[in-house]
Design a protein around this motif. Structure first.
Motif, mmCIF file in Angstrom:
data_model
loop_
_atom_site.group_PDB
_atom_site.id
_atom_site.type_symbol
_atom_site.label_atom_id
_atom_site.label_comp_id
_atom_site.label_asym_id
_atom_site.label_seq_id
_atom_site.Cartn_x
_atom_site.Cartn_y
_atom_site.Cartn_z
ATOM 1 N N ASN A 170 41.312 24.349 8.044
ATOM 2 C CA ASN A 170 41.162 25.444 7.084
ATOM 3 C C ASN A 170 40.194 26.506 7.580
ATOM 4 O OD1 ASN A 170 43.015 24.701 5.100
ATOM 5 N ND2 ASN A 170 41.587 23.211 4.230
ATOM 6 N N THR A 181 46.054 16.136 6.787
ATOM 7 C CA THR A 181 44.903 15.457 7.382
ATOM 8 C C THR A 181 45.345 14.141 7.981
ATOM 9 O OG1 THR A 181 42.692 14.585 7.031
ATOM 10 C CG2 THR A 181 44.231 14.319 5.226
ATOM 11 N N SER A 230 39.819 17.974 12.445
ATOM 12 C CA SER A 230 39.740 17.494 11.058
ATOM 13 C C SER A 230 40.530 18.431 10.166
ATOM 14 C CB SER A 230 38.285 17.443 10.577
ATOM 15 O OG SER A 230 37.796 18.743 10.343
ATOM 16 N N GLY A 242 41.095 13.640 11.852
ATOM 17 C CA GLY A 242 41.830 14.767 12.426
ATOM 18 C C GLY A 242 42.609 15.510 11.361
ATOM 19 N N SER A 298 42.666 17.355 -5.250
ATOM 20 C CA SER A 298 41.969 16.103 -4.947
ATOM 21 C C SER A 298 41.157 15.563 -6.114
ATOM 22 C CB SER A 298 41.070 16.293 -3.728
ATOM 23 O OG SER A 298 40.218 17.399 -3.910
ATOM 24 N N PHE A 309 39.254 19.746 7.552
ATOM 25 C CA PHE A 309 38.264 20.800 7.266
ATOM 26 C C PHE A 309 38.351 21.897 8.325
ATOM 27 C CE2 PHE A 309 34.379 22.913 6.392
ATOM 28 C CZ PHE A 309 33.942 22.522 5.135
ATOM 29 N N SER A 327 36.894 23.448 1.750
ATOM 30 C CA SER A 327 37.148 23.933 3.120
ATOM 31 C C SER A 327 38.059 25.163 3.114
ATOM 32 C CB SER A 327 37.753 22.820 3.983
ATOM 33 O OG SER A 327 38.927 22.298 3.401
ATOM 34 N N HIS A 371 40.297 23.387 -2.439
ATOM 35 C CA HIS A 371 39.261 22.593 -1.775
ATOM 36 C C HIS A 371 38.178 23.461 -1.116
ATOM 37 C CE1 HIS A 371 37.815 19.777 1.477
ATOM 38 N NE2 HIS A 371 37.891 18.937 0.456
ATOM 39 N N SER A 390 42.848 11.958 8.425
ATOM 40 C CA SER A 390 41.631 11.214 8.078
ATOM 41 C C SER A 390 41.773 10.414 6.792
ATOM 42 C CB SER A 390 40.446 12.174 7.903
ATOM 43 O OG SER A 390 40.564 13.330 8.681
ATOM 44 N N LYS A 391 42.786 10.697 5.994
ATOM 45 C CA LYS A 391 42.921 10.013 4.711
ATOM 46 C C LYS A 391 43.995 8.930 4.819
ATOM 47 C CE LYS A 391 40.694 13.568 2.111
ATOM 48 N NZ LYS A 391 40.751 15.011 1.860
HETATM 49 C C1 LIG Z 1 39.766 15.903 2.432
HETATM 50 C C2 LIG Z 1 40.315 17.271 2.385
HETATM 51 C C3 LIG Z 1 40.175 18.122 3.481
HETATM 52 C C4 LIG Z 1 39.393 17.718 4.698
HETATM 53 O O1 LIG Z 1 40.089 16.820 5.499
HETATM 54 P P1 LIG Z 1 39.311 16.018 6.628
HETATM 55 O O2 LIG Z 1 40.356 15.620 7.581
HETATM 56 O O3 LIG Z 1 38.614 14.874 5.972
HETATM 57 O O4 LIG Z 1 38.326 16.984 7.228
HETATM 58 C C5 LIG Z 1 40.751 19.366 3.420
HETATM 59 N N1 LIG Z 1 41.444 19.770 2.328
HETATM 60 C C6 LIG Z 1 41.583 18.976 1.251
HETATM 61 C C7 LIG Z 1 42.369 19.461 0.080
HETATM 62 C C8 LIG Z 1 41.020 17.702 1.249
HETATM 63 O O5 LIG Z 1 41.157 16.917 0.180
#
Ligand SMILES: *Cc1c(COP(=O)(O)O)cnc(C)c1O
Length: 391
Positions: free
Chosen positions: A111, A236, A106, A245, A180, A108, A134, A132, A238-239
């Protein structure tokens, strides 16, 4: 009651009007969804490009399950490194125009795993105040000292570097690429210049820039043409990429080191094949055509222009992230609730996710929205905004 201390805290949340339950989504995450049994327009997902329910990606996931099964079965350093993971990293490096990419489970995890692997006691982390959660956790896990500079304030960053550079071995500047909660873009060319002047390393968390900024979503570094100048770029999957991931893009030596010291990589099972295969398809789609990002930006410009004309405070967003700033925490949550009653889902975001007094509903426009859906949402914003005296 052993957990009465938690009950007291929860009572505090209720009194502050910020207590919430998890919304339940029935079906795929798309522009229109069934949420808690109600059909609503979805302005809250990070599914920027509509990949989360894309037919080609779904097909790739199904085929990967047939060929590889459902789980990777081990951490990558033991026997969980499939040819699929290798293929994805090569493809991502090409897409990002960097030497090498290391994939994590991920963003997260990237980081929390990477920061502690690259700086240690005797080093200094210099971090934007709005980075963020994380990143903040990643910094806490490292033994390096940490200092904050004012949000995107290059004078303050230079002051911090000037005051501290000589006291430390390595200095690592960390920033989000796109922030974000506000949707503003970090001034990367200036940050890179200062890093060169003070011999510091650079680290960009581009979770909200990935799939959004740059050529066909190559990210903030590509947007500013800074390839090879940022030491660590986090993306990411995941978005915008729609699956799950994260990855670190940069040099071969970065990758080699993370393979030996990236703790989520060493101690947590790798991404399942049904995640990796559709991600590969998503990246290939972005390399084939810019139509996804063009639709995203077209929708974002349209939506922001209409809300702005109505008189809402949209902060300083430069990206499809559209915060509508309300201020008071309870009023923000009430605004979000009333929008939902009228069929528009935009989650309220309040302290501690954003500073006290800057509560907002954060609209996430995607490539998947039709103009009709956006118009409908805008009409509801207008009605509820008038009703509550916000506009
Ligand atoms: C969403 C986000 C993350 C985490 O990403 P995931 O893949 O959802 O764990 C990390 N850093 C920032 C700036 C984010 O916006």
């Amino acid at each position: 009651m052993r957990l009465s201390f938690l009950e007291e805290k929860i009572t505090g949340l209720k009194e502050a009007g910020v207590y919430r339950k998890l919304p339940v989504l029935e079906g795929p995450n798309e522009a229109e969804i069934i949420l808690n049994g109600q059909r609503v327009i979805n302005l809250s997902s990070n599914n920027y490009l509509g990949f989360a329910n894309h037919p080609k990606l779904k097909q790739a996931a199904i085929e990967a399950v047939e060929k590889y099964g459902v789980g990777a079965g081990a951490v990558r350093t033991i026997v969980g490194n499939m040819d699929l993971h290798e293929e994805l990293e090569k493809l991502l490096a090409e897409f990002k125009r960097e030497e090498a990419v290391m994939v994590f489970q991920s963003g997260f995890n990237c980081n929390t795993g990477t920061i502690q692997a690259i700086v240690e006691k005797g080093d200094l982390i210099v971090s934007d105040e709005l980075n963020h959660a994380s990143i903040i956790d990643g910094c806490r896990l490292s033994r390096a000292d940490k200092t904050i500079y004012k949000h995107c304030d290059m004078e303050d960053l230079e002051r911090v570097l000037k005051e501290n550079r000589d006291k430390y071995r390595n200095v690592l500047i960390i920033t989000d690429g796109v922030f974000s909660m506000d949707g503003d873009i970090a001034p990367l060319p200036e940050i890179v210049k200062l890093a060169e002047k003070y011999n510091a390393l650079t680290y960009v968390d581009d979770a909200h820039g990935s799939g959004v900024l740059g050529e066909s979503g190559r990210g903030t570094v590509d947007h500013f043409h800074l390839h090879g100048k940022v030491d660590f770029t986090i993306g990411t999957l995941s978005k915008a990429i729609g699956v799950i991931g994260g990855y670190v893009a940069g040099s071969e030596v970065m990758k080699d080191w993370l393979l030996h010291r990236g703790r989520p990589l060493l101690f947590s099972t790798s991404l399942p094949p049904a995640a990796v295969a559709p991600i590969i398809v998503a990246i290939k789609e972005l390399m084939r055509t810019t139509e996804y990002t063009e639709r995203l930006w077209d929708n974002a410009r349209y939506f922001k222009a209409r809300l702005g004309e109505l008189g809402f405070d949209l902060g300083k967003s430069q990206t499809p992230i559209t915060p509508v700033i309300i201020g008071n925490e309870a009023k923000t949550m009430e605004f979000s609730r009333k929008l939902l009653e009228k069929g528009v889902f935009v989650s309220g975001i309040v302290f501690p996710t954003v500073p006290k007094g800057t509560g907002r509903v954060r609209c996430m426009v995607t490539a998947g929205h039709t103009k009709e859906q956006l118009d409908k949402a805008i009409a509801v914003f207008k009605e509820v905004g008038h009703q509550m005296g916000i506009i």
